[in-house]
Design an enzyme around this catalytic site. Structure first.
Site: not given
Ligand code: KIV
Length: 262
Positions: A46, A117, A180
């Site tokens: 996202d 998440e 992250e």
């Molecule tokens: O949305 C995204 O690109 C992510 C990555 C940075 C892990 O969640």
């Protein structure tokens, strides 16, 4: 053509200490290039809200937009495992919603798995989605959808909470977890404690794999290059030079020349 990467491939790679390499992509041409280069995982993140749509956060991204982009990526990739990212409010409001939206990534967009998440707070959602037969990648630490709750994009240092989150998402059935914005020593301990692969971004070298956002990796992000990202090519610079040459040649009469005319 390399064989298709599956969850089993990823578990074997962790077992053999072979690094898993992941990146994001959002459209057919870049997904094809990444797949041909041999990338193991393509996440349709996202993050497209920020790097493709020019938004200041990932919050406005919708399910329909994610499905649209994931479908383009799936068409391109014959090797990489395709993961679709659940956008903000596609899984937080209720378990039924979460399962239905996760299912859309597999049914309508050709993904093999989804990512969402959160840690302990979403473990029941992870369980419900994976009980429905949909592989779930968890994402803990700096979780961009919670930017307002975190008070900004900040490195997360609460080691007890991070370890508890990691163990809980694994117990809930996640096949992998993105770490992250976490100090390297904490990611190392989490990676050792889990039997599922950890994929790091701003989480140091000890994770089972790494992921970068395409626009950071290839120099297409003029706005902000985060400390953890490395630019492996300057496609932005090359594109600008090419376009400047085009403008110049049209204005000076160099294009079109005889070879481009009927
Ligand atoms: O949305 C995204 O690109 C992510 C990555 C940075 C892990 O969640």
């Amino acid at each position: 053509m390399h064989p298709r990467i599956t969850l089993t491939t990823l578990y074997k790679m962790k077992g053999k200490n072979e690094k898993i390499v992941a990146m994001t992509a959002y459209d057919y041409p870049f997904a094809r290039i990444a797949d041909e280069a041999g990338i193991h995982i393509i996440l349709v993140g996202d993050s497209l809200g920020m790097v493709v749509q020019g938004e200041s956060s990932t919050l406005p991204v919708t399910m329909d937009e994610m499905i649209y982009h994931t479908r383009m990526v799936s068409r391109a990739a014959g090797h990489a495992l395709i993961i679709g990212d659940m956008p903000f409010m596609s899984y937080q409001a209720g378990r039924q919603d979460a399962i239905t939206n996760a299912g859309r990534f597999l049914k309508e967009a050709g993904a093999a798995a989804i990512k969402l998440e959160g840690g302990a707070a979403v473990s029941q959602t992870i369980k419900a989605i994976s009980d429905a037969g949909i592989p779930v990648q968890a994402h803990i630490g700096l979780t961009p959808q919670s930017v307002h709750q975190m008070g900004g994009y900040k490195v997360q240092r609460d080691d007890e909470r991070l370890m508890a989150d990691a163990l809980e998402v694994e117990a809930a059935g996640a096949f992998s977890v993105v770490l992250e914005g976490i100090p390297s020593d904490i990611s190392e301990k989490i990676t050792q404690a889990l039997s599922i692969p950890t994929i790091g971004i701003g989480a140091g070298p000890h994770c089972d794999g790494q992921i970068l956002v395409l626009h950071d990796l290839l120099g297409l992000n003029p706005v902000h290059i985060p400390k953890f990202a490395k630019k492996y090519a300057d496609l932005g610079g090359k594109a600008r030079d090419g376009i400047k040459n085009y403008i110049d040649e049209v204005q000076t009469g160099g294009f079109p020349s005889d070879e481009h005319c009927y």
